[in-house]
Motif scaffolding. Sequence first.
Motif, PDB file in Angstrom:
ATOM      1  N   GLN A 136     -26.524  47.609  -4.542  1.00  0.00           N
ATOM      2  CA  GLN A 136     -25.150  47.772  -5.021  1.00  0.00           C
ATOM      3  C   GLN A 136     -24.201  46.760  -4.383  1.00  0.00           C
ATOM      4  OE1 GLN A 136     -24.200  51.916  -4.436  1.00  0.00           O
ATOM      5  NE2 GLN A 136     -25.237  52.513  -6.325  1.00  0.00           N
ATOM      6  N   SER A 137     -24.462  46.386  -3.153  1.00  0.00           N
ATOM      7  CA  SER A 137     -23.581  45.411  -2.497  1.00  0.00           C
ATOM      8  C   SER A 137     -23.674  44.032  -3.138  1.00  0.00           C
ATOM      9  CB  SER A 137     -23.914  45.310  -1.002  1.00  0.00           C
ATOM     10  OG  SER A 137     -25.097  44.555  -0.786  1.00  0.00           O
ATOM     11  N   LEU A 138     -24.773  43.773  -3.817  1.00  0.00           N
ATOM     12  CA  LEU A 138     -24.989  42.466  -4.439  1.00  0.00           C
ATOM     13  C   LEU A 138     -24.347  42.350  -5.819  1.00  0.00           C
ATOM     14  CD1 LEU A 138     -28.740  42.151  -3.460  1.00  0.00           C
ATOM     15  CD2 LEU A 138     -26.838  40.803  -2.517  1.00  0.00           C
ATOM     16  N   GLY A 139     -23.973  43.476  -6.405  1.00  0.00           N
ATOM     17  CA  GLY A 139     -23.429  43.464  -7.758  1.00  0.00           C
ATOM     18  C   GLY A 139     -21.978  43.895  -7.806  1.00  0.00           C
ATOM     19  N   GLY A 143     -16.049  49.572   4.005  1.00  0.00           N
ATOM     20  CA  GLY A 143     -17.281  49.118   4.636  1.00  0.00           C
ATOM     21  C   GLY A 143     -18.094  48.226   3.720  1.00  0.00           C
ATOM     22  N   ALA A 144     -18.180  48.610   2.450  1.00  0.00           N
ATOM     23  CA  ALA A 144     -18.918  47.794   1.473  1.00  0.00           C
ATOM     24  C   ALA A 144     -18.250  46.437   1.297  1.00  0.00           C
ATOM     25  CB  ALA A 144     -19.018  48.525   0.143  1.00  0.00           C
ATOM     26  N   LEU A 174     -33.607  44.224  -6.123  1.00  0.00           N
ATOM     27  CA  LEU A 174     -32.772  45.355  -5.697  1.00  0.00           C
ATOM     28  C   LEU A 174     -31.518  45.451  -6.560  1.00  0.00           C
ATOM     29  CD1 LEU A 174     -33.137  45.138  -1.819  1.00  0.00           C
ATOM     30  CD2 LEU A 174     -34.249  46.744  -3.382  1.00  0.00           C
ATOM     31  N   LEU A 175     -30.913  44.318  -6.871  1.00  0.00           N
ATOM     32  CA  LEU A 175     -29.741  44.303  -7.751  1.00  0.00           C
ATOM     33  C   LEU A 175     -30.128  44.777  -9.149  1.00  0.00           C
ATOM     34  CD1 LEU A 175     -26.849  43.662  -8.599  1.00  0.00           C
ATOM     35  CD2 LEU A 175     -27.538  41.262  -8.812  1.00  0.00           C
ATOM     36  N   GLN A 176     -31.224  44.271  -9.674  1.00  0.00           N
ATOM     37  CA  GLN A 176     -31.661  44.664 -11.019  1.00  0.00           C
ATOM     38  C   GLN A 176     -31.949  46.163 -11.099  1.00  0.00           C
ATOM     39  OE1 GLN A 176     -34.927  41.946 -11.640  1.00  0.00           O
ATOM     40  NE2 GLN A 176     -33.631  40.487 -12.745  1.00  0.00           N
ATOM     41  N   MET A 177     -32.495  46.726 -10.036  1.00  0.00           N
ATOM     42  CA  MET A 177     -32.756  48.173 -10.015  1.00  0.00           C
ATOM     43  C   MET A 177     -31.450  48.955 -10.194  1.00  0.00           C
ATOM     44  SD  MET A 177     -35.678  48.355  -7.035  1.00  0.00           S
ATOM     45  CE  MET A 177     -35.462  50.086  -6.762  1.00  0.00           C
TER      46      MET A 177
END
Length: 144
Positions: free
Chosen positions: A39-42, A69-70, A126-129
């Motif tokens: 989630q942090s990547l998107g 924090g994010a 991880l982003l795609q998930m």
Amino acid sequence: MNQSLQKRKKPCKGCPFRRDNNLKGANPGGSHPFVYVGQSLGPFWLPCHMDKEYKDKNSDPKAVDQCAGAAIYRANTGSAELMPDMILNLPEDKELVFASHEEFLSHYMNIPEEQITLSKDDLRILLQMEMSKLDEIKIIEKTK
């Protein structure tokens, strides 16, 4: 929420991105650490779970602060500049918030940081998930 209206500029004590948080166990806030990294990547609007108006996934983005924090974690890990304007952007703070994905995963998964290597492909997965969950929600809503 307009960033100028955002009240929180530092992560709360219950924030999974904060180094000295008060969370226990391997799934901070009820989610696997991979979820937070993805989630942090998107461009996900991530609410502060401590906001008094927070109501799980049904929270109103106009009423609930984004997770400070994010936002700091994104700055620390280099993804903040990739986010659209509506996503909270705060400056780096590598003392208060985890400095890298490896450090974050090491903390929660109890694996030495030097044993964690994440390639660009790993991060993309991880982003795609997390992105695929949005597609699943849209499909479910269409069938209602």
